[in-house]
Structure formats: structure tokens, C-alpha cells
Write a protein that holds these residues in place. Structure first.
Motif: not given
Length: 127
Positions: A23-39
Motif C-alpha cells: 500500500y505504501s510503496e506499490t500504490l504510493g499511499l500514506s500508511v501508518t501503523k497504530d498502537e494496536m499494530g493495525f495499518l
């Protein structure tokens, strides 16, 4: 009446790190991991999608989980194909051409899968 303050989509993957890369590299979207480990995927227009790990219990969605509206589907298909994306080929009620684009009734649309096998689409903007 129900007072809805926000909405988001969510779906599972079998490998969170592969999903992060896709999602971040191939599609170029902004992706973060939250405190529960979810994207958390920031989507254009201020929306978001949450991706959660299910490991070996993950079953890819058999329906489209995210649709991306693009200005030029030919350009988008070519760009994603150059990044290693393979577009789905359908026959029957929905037919796609050699590039994977459905040119039937409705908008131009092409489907592809994420790193966990979930179905995504690109749709050409229409009126």
C-alpha cells in the motif's frame, strides 16, 4: 436518529509487513501503523481504511474492498502494470479486455489484488 461522526473501511491481510509495503510503496499511499499494530491507510478525500492482521486465518475477500477513482484508467493500468500489478481477467457478466479493463455498461473499471489476495479496483472518473 443515529449521529454518525466518521466512517472507515477495514479488511484483513495475512502479512502486515507485506501489506505495508504494497500500500505504501506499490500504490504510493500514506500508511501508518497504530498502537494496536493495525495499518491506517490515508485515502484521498480524507477517508481511511484500516488493515488488520489475521495471519493464517486470513481469507481474501471475494468482493472489491477498495475502489480508487482515477482520471485516466489507461494511464493508471499502465503505471500499476509497470510496478508488477497483474489485472484480473473476467468473462461472462463482466468482461475485461487484454489489459484487464471492463469497457461495458457503466464506468471503465479494472480489478487487481493486494499482497493478501483482496480485490481492489481502479475506476475512471465519470459523470
Amino acid at each position: 436518529m443515529l449521529s454518525i461522526k466518521n466512517t472507515f473501511s477495514s479488511f484483513s491481510v495475512n502479512d502486515l509487513e507485506k501489506a505495508l509495503e504494497f500500500y505504501s510503496e506499490t500504490l504510493g499511499l500514506s500508511v501508518t501503523k497504530d498502537e494496536m499494530g493495525f495499518l491506517n491507510i490515508d485515502l484521498p478525500g480524507g477517508d481511511r481504511a484500516i488493515v488488520y492482521p489475521k495471519g493464517t486465518d486470513h481469507k481474501p475477500a471475494v468482493f472489491t474492498v477498495l475502489n480508487f477513482v482515477v482520471g485516466d484508467i489507461e494511464e493508471a493500468v499502465d503505471t500499476l502494470t509497470s510496478k508488477g500489478i497483474t489485472f484480473e481477467q473476467y468473462e461472462g457478466n463482466i468482461e475485461t479486455d487484454e489489459k484487464g479493463i471492463s469497457r461495458g455498461r457503466g464506468p471503465l473499471i479494472a480489478w487487481f489484488k493486494d499482497s493478501a489476495g483482496n480485490i481492489l479496483s481502479i475506476i475512471e472518473e465519470y459523470e
